[in-house]
Design a protein around this motif. Structure first.
Motif, mmCIF file in Angstrom:
data_model
loop_
_atom_site.group_PDB
_atom_site.id
_atom_site.type_symbol
_atom_site.label_atom_id
_atom_site.label_comp_id
_atom_site.label_asym_id
_atom_site.label_seq_id
_atom_site.Cartn_x
_atom_site.Cartn_y
_atom_site.Cartn_z
ATOM 1 N N PRO A 1 24.302 10.897 9.242
ATOM 2 C CA PRO A 1 23.703 11.370 8.198
ATOM 3 C C PRO A 1 23.200 8.996 8.940
ATOM 4 N N ARG A 2 22.899 8.788 8.951
ATOM 5 C CA ARG A 2 22.229 7.111 9.609
ATOM 6 C C ARG A 2 21.236 7.139 7.967
ATOM 7 N N ASP A 3 21.380 5.636 7.519
ATOM 8 C CA ASP A 3 20.469 6.082 6.112
ATOM 9 C C ASP A 3 19.478 4.389 6.531
ATOM 10 N N TYR A 4 18.413 5.071 7.133
ATOM 11 C CA TYR A 4 16.907 4.667 7.582
ATOM 12 C C TYR A 4 16.308 3.383 7.008
ATOM 13 N N LEU A 5 17.174 3.297 5.548
ATOM 14 C CA LEU A 5 16.737 2.791 5.086
ATOM 15 C C LEU A 5 17.234 1.082 4.727
ATOM 16 N N GLN A 6 18.856 1.499 5.191
ATOM 17 C CA GLN A 6 19.659 0.315 6.007
ATOM 18 C C GLN A 6 19.170 -0.240 6.760
ATOM 19 N N GLU A 7 18.756 0.589 7.581
ATOM 20 C CA GLU A 7 17.981 0.154 9.531
ATOM 21 C C GLU A 7 17.089 -0.419 9.276
ATOM 22 N N HIS A 8 16.381 0.041 8.531
ATOM 23 C CA HIS A 8 14.602 -0.276 8.916
ATOM 24 C C HIS A 8 13.746 -0.555 6.921
ATOM 25 N N PRO A 9 14.924 -1.609 6.240
ATOM 26 C CA PRO A 9 14.019 -1.611 4.989
ATOM 27 C C PRO A 9 12.265 -1.613 4.492
ATOM 28 N N LYS B 1 14.381 5.859 -2.184
ATOM 29 C CA LYS B 1 15.186 5.670 -2.656
ATOM 30 C C LYS B 1 16.615 6.305 -1.658
ATOM 31 N N ASP B 2 16.497 7.099 -1.211
ATOM 32 C CA ASP B 2 17.247 8.316 -0.382
ATOM 33 C C ASP B 2 16.504 8.821 0.855
ATOM 34 N N PHE B 3 17.080 7.889 2.399
ATOM 35 C CA PHE B 3 16.222 8.548 3.108
ATOM 36 C C PHE B 3 16.633 8.043 4.520
ATOM 37 N N ARG B 4 17.638 9.690 5.244
ATOM 38 C CA ARG B 4 18.936 9.696 5.945
ATOM 39 C C ARG B 4 18.444 10.645 6.874
ATOM 40 N N GLN B 5 18.911 10.407 7.935
ATOM 41 C CA GLN B 5 19.421 11.267 9.200
ATOM 42 C C GLN B 5 20.039 12.752 8.823
ATOM 43 N N ALA B 6 19.030 13.340 9.223
ATOM 44 C CA ALA B 6 19.244 15.428 8.425
ATOM 45 C C ALA B 6 21.031 15.025 9.716
ATOM 46 N N ARG B 7 21.385 16.168 9.011
ATOM 47 C CA ARG B 7 23.250 16.905 9.625
ATOM 48 C C ARG B 7 22.447 18.157 10.497
ATOM 49 N N GLY B 8 21.978 18.537 10.502
ATOM 50 C CA GLY B 8 21.026 19.566 11.855
ATOM 51 C C GLY B 8 21.879 20.790 9.935
ATOM 52 N N HIS B 9 20.927 22.269 10.995
ATOM 53 C CA HIS B 9 20.736 23.189 10.175
ATOM 54 C C HIS B 9 22.063 24.020 9.740
ATOM 55 N N ILE B 10 23.127 23.499 10.179
ATOM 56 C CA ILE B 10 23.929 24.417 8.854
ATOM 57 C C ILE B 10 24.704 23.482 7.472
ATOM 58 N N PHE B 11 24.068 22.307 8.110
ATOM 59 C CA PHE B 11 24.707 21.443 6.452
ATOM 60 C C PHE B 11 22.764 21.458 6.103
ATOM 61 N N ALA B 12 21.774 21.947 6.219
ATOM 62 C CA ALA B 12 20.590 21.922 5.530
ATOM 63 C C ALA B 12 20.595 22.247 4.032
ATOM 64 N N LEU B 13 21.663 23.148 3.670
ATOM 65 C CA LEU B 13 21.592 23.634 2.433
ATOM 66 C C LEU B 13 22.154 22.942 1.409
ATOM 67 N N GLU B 14 23.156 22.176 2.355
ATOM 68 C CA GLU B 14 24.567 21.311 1.475
ATOM 69 C C GLU B 14 23.660 19.656 1.417
ATOM 70 N N ASP B 15 22.531 18.871 2.537
ATOM 71 C CA ASP B 15 21.907 18.478 2.366
ATOM 72 C C ASP B 15 21.278 18.262 1.312
ATOM 73 N N VAL B 16 19.782 19.281 1.432
ATOM 74 C CA VAL B 16 19.042 19.625 -0.173
ATOM 75 C C VAL B 16 19.941 19.327 -1.371
ATOM 76 N N LYS C 1 18.089 -4.037 2.577
ATOM 77 C CA LYS C 1 17.618 -2.964 1.603
ATOM 78 C C LYS C 1 17.670 -2.606 0.112
ATOM 79 N N GLU C 2 18.898 -3.994 0.024
ATOM 80 C CA GLU C 2 18.534 -4.561 -1.867
ATOM 81 C C GLU C 2 17.747 -5.153 -2.167
ATOM 82 N N LYS C 3 16.882 -6.602 -1.461
ATOM 83 C CA LYS C 3 16.585 -6.455 -1.504
ATOM 84 C C LYS C 3 14.337 -5.939 -1.676
ATOM 85 N N MET C 4 14.949 -4.845 -1.037
ATOM 86 C CA MET C 4 13.353 -3.943 -0.863
ATOM 87 C C MET C 4 13.881 -3.419 -2.151
ATOM 88 N N THR C 5 14.984 -2.962 -2.661
ATOM 89 C CA THR C 5 14.930 -2.154 -3.766
ATOM 90 C C THR C 5 14.477 -2.507 -4.376
#
Length: 471
Positions: free
Chosen positions: A93-101, A114-129, A450-454
């Protein structure tokens, strides 16, 4: 009868030759027997076996399907590894906002800031949403449409429109399993099918005969049930694909303009914006693999062979993590060269994305500066229209998986348009500012982390933005 004299037969042949021929014949017979047994075993393995246990039409538990299809289920469970990485993707779950604010600036006022992370895949879809900060109890049930194999069953129980109209928590309480077998297959036969009504409705609106779709095309369309651009239509939040005029970014833009739809109002520029979801299928259709009728599953779920059994690998992931069974089937280069070529293409697309997002962020701030200078909505209409169009194009590429690799030329074309439109927006704002007597460039705040952007977005969203006009 041949008589033996010492170690030589009377006829002059060595005495051991007969024994040697006998041994060779015995070994050959043994090896042929092994080969025949192996062939028979593989034929039996390859024979279509009847399911061991009947699967109910509404069965959504992948473990139940796994009783009949153990190889597929075993590879499906491999998706639990959420540590895989490629240069631009993977399952962690890489943090896109941290990498590219700067991305946060583009989504000001939208939950993606507020929250933009790389999806972990199908098997985590229900947990992540369930745990993402972009979702609340009051979010529509439509947000669950592609997160659980239980969804088609709930749609049948409640009705399609009624499912979409329910609240997220109400739907979540009725779901148990993540994306799984039932999303793409019919039980017992494993025939591919379209389980989501939104795709069926979109294809029918384009005049497609669903009964004439080939098996190979279905190996992509089952992915297109979710990996597409879509929006929530009307007060009932009815899941809809904007495909009326086609699948290109311009065709979807035309659809949204005709319906006067927007996802949210930008907190900085007050522009009515569009948020692309993940138009993977639309991008794919413009690429060379689609032209060559290579399906999504060919690369992301390549075939495997065990004994005499050929089956589809359900460990759905980047082809770069399984080059030998995906890319190398067609491309006869070394694995190192294949990965290098892919990453080279992706790096160029990433460079284009960065150029576009920086220009678009400045365009939003230019409009905010013109607003601060006293410009009205009519005066800002041209700049806002251009930045809306620019960001839609940037997001068409950014929101797609694969970092542009599914169709590099199309992605670079679209990004070129994004940069041009961002420039057009900024020029329009500059003319408005000049009309207000402001000829110097606005004072741009720092949003490099990310901190300054927020913190910056908090100021805009609270109605107390920083001073942008030059003093």
């Amino acid at each position: 009868m041949t008589e033996m004299t010492g170690k030589t037969a009377v006829n002059g042949a060595p005495a051991w030759r007969g024994w040697a021929l006998f041994a060779v014949g015995l070994i050959a017979t043994f090896l042929l027997g092994l080969l025949a047994a192996n062939v028979l075993q593989r034929r039996e393995e390859a024979r279509l076996q009847r399911p061991l246990a009947p699967i109910a039409d509404d069965e959504t538990d992948p473990a139940r399907w796994g009783l009949n299809y153990p190889r597929q289920y075993e590879t499906y469970l491999m998706q639990k590894d959420d540590s895989t990485r490629t240069k631009f993707g993977g399952s962690y779950p890489r943090d896109y906002l941290q990498e590219h604010p700067t991305i946060g600036m583009l989504f000001a006022g939208n939950p993606f800031s507020k929250d933009f992370r790389q999806a972990r895949g199908h098997i985590f879809a229900l947990e992540d949403v369930t745990h993402t900060k972009r979702i609340s109890a009051q979010s529509p049930g439509t947000c669950m449409a592609c997160k659980s194999a239980d969804v088609p069953k709930l749609m049948q129980r409640w009705g399609i429109a009624e499912f979409y109209a329910k609240k997220f928590d109400e739907v979540k309480a009725e779901t148990k399993h993540p994306i799984a077998c039932a999303d793409c297959h019919k039980p017992n036969t494993m025939e591919l099918h379209i389980s989501r009504p939104a795709l069926r409705e979109a294809l029918e609106s384009m005049g497609r005969d669903l009964n004439a779709i080939s098996h190979q095309e279905m190996r992509s369309l089952v992915c297109a049930q979710c990996h597409v651009e879509y929006y929530f239509k009307g007060d009932g939040k009815y899941l809809t694909f904007p495909w009326k005029h086609g699948l290109t970014v311009e065709a979807m833009e035309r659809y949204y303009d005709e319906t006067e739809f927007s996802d949210w109002t930008h907190a900085v520029s007050k522009t009515k914006m569009l948020k692309m979801q993940h138009p993977d299928y639309e991008v794919y259709t413009t690429g060379i693999h689609a032209y060559r009728q290579v399906a999504c599953a060919d690369c992301h779920m390549p075939y495997r062979t065990e004994g005499g059994v050929k089956f589809t690998n359900h460990h759905i992931r980047s082809p770069l993590l399984d080059v030998a069974n995906s890319c190398a089937v067609c491309h006869r280069w070394s694995e190192k060269e294949i990965v290098s070529r892919v990453e080279s293409i992706q790096s160029k697309v990433r460079e284009g994305l960065t150029t576009a997002e920086e220009a678009i962020a400045r365009a939003h701030l230019d409009i905010a500066a013109a607003d601060d200078a006293g410009a009205d909505d009519a005066q800002l209409a041209e700049a806002r229209k251009a930045v809306r169009r620019a960001q839609m194009r940037w997001d068409y590429v950014a929101a797609s998986n694969g970092m542009g690799f599914h169709s590099p030329l199309e992605c670079m074309r679209v990004l070129t348009g994004a940069v041009e439109l961002a420039g057009a927006s900024r020029r329009a704002s500059a003319r408005v500012l000049a009309g207000k007597g402001v000829i110097s460039e606005p004072t741009y705040p720092d949003f490099s982390t990310k901190e300054k952007m927020t913190e910056l977005l908090k100021q805009f969203e609270s109605g107390q933005p920083p001073k942008l006009l030059p003093q």
